[in-house]
Motif scaffolding. Sequence first.
Motif, PDB file in Angstrom:
ATOM      1  N   ARG A 178      -9.098  11.282  -3.493  1.00  0.00           N
ATOM      2  CA  ARG A 178      -8.639  11.059  -4.938  1.00  0.00           C
ATOM      3  C   ARG A 178      -7.041  10.837  -4.534  1.00  0.00           C
ATOM      4  N   PRO A 179      -6.434   9.795  -5.049  1.00  0.00           N
ATOM      5  CA  PRO A 179      -5.097   9.627  -4.662  1.00  0.00           C
ATOM      6  C   PRO A 179      -4.281  10.560  -5.820  1.00  0.00           C
ATOM      7  N   ASP A 180      -3.094  10.829  -5.061  1.00  0.00           N
ATOM      8  CA  ASP A 180      -1.961  11.724  -6.132  1.00  0.00           C
ATOM      9  C   ASP A 180      -1.921  10.692  -7.298  1.00  0.00           C
ATOM     10  N   PRO A 181      -1.516  11.416  -8.443  1.00  0.00           N
ATOM     11  CA  PRO A 181      -1.163  10.614  -9.596  1.00  0.00           C
ATOM     12  C   PRO A 181      -0.507   9.550  -9.788  1.00  0.00           C
ATOM     13  N   ALA A 182       0.636   9.543  -8.793  1.00  0.00           N
ATOM     14  CA  ALA A 182       1.654   8.610  -8.617  1.00  0.00           C
ATOM     15  C   ALA A 182       1.039   7.229  -7.819  1.00  0.00           C
ATOM     16  N   ALA A 183       0.376   7.792  -6.861  1.00  0.00           N
ATOM     17  CA  ALA A 183      -0.508   6.613  -5.973  1.00  0.00           C
ATOM     18  C   ALA A 183      -1.362   5.995  -6.650  1.00  0.00           C
ATOM     19  N   ALA A 184      -2.132   6.541  -7.617  1.00  0.00           N
ATOM     20  CA  ALA A 184      -3.184   5.875  -8.317  1.00  0.00           C
ATOM     21  C   ALA A 184      -2.781   4.753  -9.221  1.00  0.00           C
ATOM     22  N   GLN A 185      -1.193   4.923  -9.822  1.00  0.00           N
ATOM     23  CA  GLN A 185      -0.925   3.586 -10.508  1.00  0.00           C
ATOM     24  C   GLN A 185      -0.957   2.371  -9.643  1.00  0.00           C
TER      25      GLN A 185
ATOM     26  N   MET B  34       0.770  -1.355   0.140  1.00  0.00           N
ATOM     27  CA  MET B  34       0.046   0.009   0.129  1.00  0.00           C
ATOM     28  C   MET B  34       0.926   1.175  -0.048  1.00  0.00           C
ATOM     29  N   ARG B  35       0.177   2.479  -0.497  1.00  0.00           N
ATOM     30  CA  ARG B  35       0.868   3.591  -0.471  1.00  0.00           C
ATOM     31  C   ARG B  35       0.541   4.285   0.758  1.00  0.00           C
ATOM     32  N   VAL B  36       1.545   5.268   1.476  1.00  0.00           N
ATOM     33  CA  VAL B  36       0.997   5.943   2.490  1.00  0.00           C
ATOM     34  C   VAL B  36       0.223   7.152   1.850  1.00  0.00           C
ATOM     35  N   VAL B  37      -0.743   7.701   2.521  1.00  0.00           N
ATOM     36  CA  VAL B  37      -1.223   9.062   2.252  1.00  0.00           C
ATOM     37  C   VAL B  37      -1.049   9.868   3.249  1.00  0.00           C
ATOM     38  N   ARG B  38      -1.022   9.478   4.653  1.00  0.00           N
ATOM     39  CA  ARG B  38      -0.439  10.459   5.529  1.00  0.00           C
ATOM     40  C   ARG B  38      -0.081   9.421   6.988  1.00  0.00           C
ATOM     41  N   ASP B  39       0.665   9.784   7.702  1.00  0.00           N
ATOM     42  CA  ASP B  39       1.064   9.243   9.013  1.00  0.00           C
ATOM     43  C   ASP B  39       1.423  10.145  10.127  1.00  0.00           C
ATOM     44  N   ASP B  40       0.265  10.295  11.030  1.00  0.00           N
ATOM     45  CA  ASP B  40       0.386  11.374  11.996  1.00  0.00           C
ATOM     46  C   ASP B  40      -0.423  10.914  13.113  1.00  0.00           C
TER      47      ASP B  40
ATOM     48  N   TRP C 109      -3.458   3.718   0.848  1.00  0.00           N
ATOM     49  CA  TRP C 109      -4.084   3.482  -0.037  1.00  0.00           C
ATOM     50  C   TRP C 109      -3.674   2.299  -1.080  1.00  0.00           C
ATOM     51  N   MET C 110      -4.696   1.449  -1.589  1.00  0.00           N
ATOM     52  CA  MET C 110      -4.294   0.449  -2.599  1.00  0.00           C
ATOM     53  C   MET C 110      -5.376   0.487  -3.662  1.00  0.00           C
ATOM     54  N   PRO C 111      -4.871   0.541  -4.789  1.00  0.00           N
ATOM     55  CA  PRO C 111      -5.783   0.712  -6.019  1.00  0.00           C
ATOM     56  C   PRO C 111      -6.172  -0.935  -6.360  1.00  0.00           C
TER      57      PRO C 111
END
Length: 205
Positions: free
Chosen positions: A188-195, A25-31, A38-40
Amino acid sequence: MPFAPNQMVVRRYVRAGRTTFAKPMRVVRDDADGLLLWMPVGTEVAQLTDHDGSTLHDRPLHEMKEPSLVRRKWRHWSILVLMPPGAAYSVWWFFSAEGAFGGWYVNLETPFTRRPEGVDTTDLVLDVVVSPDRSWEWKDEDEFAAAVGAPDYFDAATAGAIRAEGERLIELAKAGAFPFDGAYTDFRPDPAAAQLIGEIIPPLQ
C-alpha cells in the motif's frame, strides 16, 4: 546518488536517441536491492504514437512516418515496479484501483541508467505475464520476432539472450522465488504517493 523516498521521477524508454515512453512515478525506495517505483492508475503518461494512432506495438520505429509523444492516461492497473541494479528486466506488481493484487509483469529491458530527474532504459519488446497463481505466458512474441534484425533493435544472438533471461525469470516464478514469493503483494503506498502524480513530464518534443 540515490533518489529520495516519495521523490517524483520519470522512467523513460529510449530508442535510437528518442523517448518512446515516459512514465512519471514516485520512489518507494532506492538502495542496493534496486529502485522501487509506484504509479497509480489514472496517471498521465506519454507514448510515442504515429500520425494514424499506431504505436510501437503496431510497427517498429523505423516504419513510423510522423511519430510524436502523445499524452494519455495510464489505465487498468496501478503498478509497483522493481528495477534491480544491472538487471536486464524490471518486475511489475499489478494492483486494482481498490488495491487488490492482480499479478506480475516481467518487462525485459536494458539495465537502467540514471538522470537527475529519473532513469532511462530500452524496452526489449518481449515480456512475461505471471498470474497470481504463478501460471505464466509470453507477451508480444510476434512483435519480438518482427524486431529481430530491424534497424535500432537487435540481432538474432541478442534476441536469444533476451529470451533466455525471460526463461530464467519464468523459472523463478514457477518456483515461487523472489520476486514471485509474495513480496509486496499487500503493498500500500504512502497516502501522498497514492494521489495522482500529475504534470511532471517535461514539455514533449
